[in-house]
Design an enzyme around this catalytic site. Structure first.
Site, PDB file in Angstrom:
ATOM      1  N   GLY A  26       5.396   3.290   0.383  1.00 11.35           N
ATOM      2  CA  GLY A  26       6.193   4.143  -0.156  1.00 11.35           C
ATOM      3  C   GLY A  26       6.485   4.180  -1.244  1.00 11.35           C
ATOM      4  O   GLY A  26       6.421   5.258  -2.324  1.00 11.35           O
ATOM      5  N   SER A  29       1.318  -1.300   0.038  1.00 14.29           N
ATOM      6  CA  SER A  29      -0.375  -0.034  -0.205  1.00 14.29           C
ATOM      7  C   SER A  29       1.091   1.232  -0.294  1.00 14.29           C
ATOM      8  O   SER A  29       2.116   0.989   0.055  1.00 14.29           O
ATOM      9  CB  SER A  29      -0.807   0.171   0.882  1.00 14.29           C
ATOM     10  OG  SER A  29       0.080   0.514   2.763  1.00 14.29           O
ATOM     11  N   LYS A  30       0.341   2.529  -0.172  1.00 13.80           N
ATOM     12  CA  LYS A  30       1.061   3.840   0.247  1.00 13.80           C
ATOM     13  C   LYS A  30       1.932   4.031   0.844  1.00 13.80           C
ATOM     14  O   LYS A  30       2.895   4.044   0.746  1.00 13.80           O
ATOM     15  CB  LYS A  30      -0.121   4.876   0.045  1.00 13.80           C
ATOM     16  CG  LYS A  30      -0.965   4.540  -1.415  1.00 13.80           C
ATOM     17  CD  LYS A  30      -2.082   4.708  -0.599  1.00 13.80           C
ATOM     18  CE  LYS A  30      -2.609   3.568  -1.564  1.00 13.80           C
ATOM     19  NZ  LYS A  30      -3.723   1.935  -0.824  1.00 13.80           N
ATOM     20  N   ARG A  31       1.412   3.116   2.112  1.00 14.87           N
ATOM     21  CA  ARG A  31       2.258   3.361   3.676  1.00 14.87           C
ATOM     22  C   ARG A  31       3.487   2.529   3.031  1.00 14.87           C
ATOM     23  O   ARG A  31       4.557   3.056   4.103  1.00 14.87           O
ATOM     24  CB  ARG A  31       1.413   2.684   4.639  1.00 14.87           C
ATOM     25  CG  ARG A  31       2.137   2.476   5.257  1.00 14.87           C
ATOM     26  CD  ARG A  31       1.038   2.128   6.676  1.00 14.87           C
ATOM     27  NE  ARG A  31       0.619   0.586   5.829  1.00 14.87           N
ATOM     28  CZ  ARG A  31       0.608  -0.054   6.478  1.00 14.87           C
ATOM     29  NH1 ARG A  31       2.010  -0.930   7.014  1.00 14.87           N
ATOM     30  NH2 ARG A  31       0.284  -1.902   5.141  1.00 14.87           N
TER      31      ARG A  31
END
Length: 465
Positions: free
Chosen positions: A242, A238-240
RNA sequence: GCUCCCAUCGUCUAGAGGCCUAGGACACAGCCCUCUCAAGGCUGGUACGAGGGUUCGAAUCCCUCUGGGAGCGCCA
């Protein structure tokens, strides 16, 4: 049979690492067998698809060098063809209109869930074809009611699905737009795709697609479902984590070859080999060597592989990317800058081009200031004489080469009864501003005599202040 | 809930019944090399999820369990 693979991303989010790995395997397989690699943009979700996302996909693929032989095709431009097939199926009784309302469907679902059943459409409109007042129907595919579908997957082996588990899926929405699973089938059919290589989150869709393909009168292609790629912590990407888009890796200073090499090693292997050039991968890749379990991304290993490629690739190939990174740091890089020499000097001490650029600033600009700790240790009243002697000695050199510089510095050290470091470190701080650089002889050779002497002069002044 | 998938060091993986007292790589620690930082070399620790089978013999085959994941949408 000619090999035809396709990468079919949907432009709703970003082209992330998982998508790239899928694209890579499709590309590799096609290249390996002299086949055709097709790029198809699945943009039937008009609400979430954006032109920006399409561009990110195109840019990413280009940066990576995963060139398509056909396409990009856009599903949004193929609606007439989808309608044609739907009309045909309607006429042949392979599909039917369904007048159930969303509320009715929802009620059915909750009732089934309450009975601990798998929610699925019960086919109540199959034989009840009369229109309903005020309801625009959807079109459903008439899935076989019994029997089983066997997916003979190239990575998973035989996977059996009972048709009773499947239901009559919607192929045309009430607004007239076709749906994903149906478009995929028509496209794979029209584009004569021979090998469907995709993420294994699609394994469950496969029996439905096979049934529809058979309704079109063809035997399904070979399927290969790739294991998922997870974030470093082992959870879904996920975007988490990076990794927003592939282009992020370019910004961070990774080479396409390295990223591809790393991604290839996630789920695929060839004995103990870790480093592969693109050509090697192409020659060696085989779906039979793909494994079935999901894998987590390991940023450290990616960085290591990137460095391995930095050290192997010809500097001329890396130079444009380094120039780009330097310019991003606001460093003015002249046309005749010795980029290739800098690369050769720096590549075994840089994991990424971004790091290399930051560490190479002093090659292009005199240090604005000395790093405090280094200056206090190496630019002092005690070291000033060493700097002066070095300056004098270097000024006299007849030729400005690493070998000549090395000889001069070594001679100084020996004459003064000093270790090489006692001479090299002050000079290093003088020219680079800090205590880290490539070997001093190589560094000065690249810098040139003029810059070297100028910077040493300034450092002497600083040391004597 | 139902269906399907997956399971070797912290991570990526080799392993397709004996070659496995489980190999390589990243990371980590120590040593060597050394003008700094690296690169490189050497050494070290850590893994077959559990339980049942099958077999002379199982990381490898079968079953159960456990754990993880995916799908079940007028999303893709």
């Amino acid at each position: 049979m000619s090999i035809r693979t396709r990468f079919a991303p949907s432009p709703t989010g970003l082209l992330h690492i998982g998508g790239v790995r899928t694209a890579l395997f499709c590309w590799l397989y096609a290249r390996r067998h002299g086949g055709t690699f097709i790029l198809r943009v699945e943009d039937t979700d008009r609400e979430r698809s954006t032109p920006e996302a399409v561009q990110v996909i195109l840019d990413g693929m280009q940066w990576l060098g995963l060139d398509a032989d056909e396409g990009p095709f856009y599903q949004s431009r193929r609606y007439p063809r989808y309608r044609e097939v739907i009309q045909q199926w309607l006429g042949e009784g392979k599909a039917y209109h369904c007048y159930c309302s969303k509320e009715e469907l929802e009620a059915m679902r909750t009732a089934q869930l309450a009975r601990k059943e798998k929610p699925r459409y019960d086919g109540r409109c199959r034989d009840r074809n009369e229109p309903r007042e005020g309801v625009t129907p959807v079109v459903r595919f008439k899935n076989p009611a019994d029997g089983a579908v066997i997916v003979d997957d190239a990575v998973h082996g035989k996977v059996v699905f009972q048709n009773v588990e499947l239901d009559d899926l919607i192929i045309e929405r009430s607004d007239g737009n076709p749906t994903y699973n149906f478009c995929v089938v028509v496209d794979d059919y029209d584009m004569k795709v021979s090998h469907v290589i995709r993420g294994d989150d699609h394994l469950n869709n496969t029996p439905r697609q096979m049934n529809m393909l058979r309704a079109m009168g063809v035997e399904p292609p070979v399927y290969a479902h790739l294991p998922m790629i997870l974030g470093p912590d082992g959870t879904k990407l996920s975007k988490r984590h990076g990794a927003v888009s592939v282009l992020y890796y370019r910004e961070e200073g990774y080479l396409p070859e390295a990223l591809l090499n790393y991604l290839a090693r996630l789920g695929w292997s060839h004995g103990d080999q870790e480093i592969f050039s693109l050509d090697e991968m192409t020659a060696l890749f085989d779906i039979a060597d793909v494994n079935k379990s999901a894998s987590a991304i390991n940023p450290d290993k990616l960085a290591w592989i990137n460095q391995q490629h930095l050290m192997r690739l010809p500097p001329s190939q890396i130079a444009p990317e380094l120039r780009w990174q330097l310019e991003r740091l606001g460093i003015a890089v002249g046309e005749s800058a010795p980029l290739e020499a800098v690369i050769e000097a720096q590549r075994e001490r840089s994991k990424t081009l971004k790091e290399m650029a930051a560490a190479s600033r002093f090659f292009f600009e005199a240090p604005a200031a000395y790093e405090d700790k280094s200056a206090r240790k190496h630019l002092t009243a005690e070291t000033a004489p060493v700097l002066e002697q070095t300056r004098a000695s270097l000024a006299k050199l007849t030729e400005w080469t690493a070998a000549a510089i090395h000889g001069a510095i070594q001679a100084l050290a020996e004459a003064g009864g000093l270790g090489l470091g006692k001479v090299a470190q002050p000079v290093r701080v003088a020219v680079s501003g800090g205590s880290v650089s490539p070997p001093i002889d190589q560094t000065l050779a690249i810098l040139g005599r003029e810059q070297t002497l100028e910077r040493i002069d300034r450092a002497i002044e600083f040391a004597r202040r």
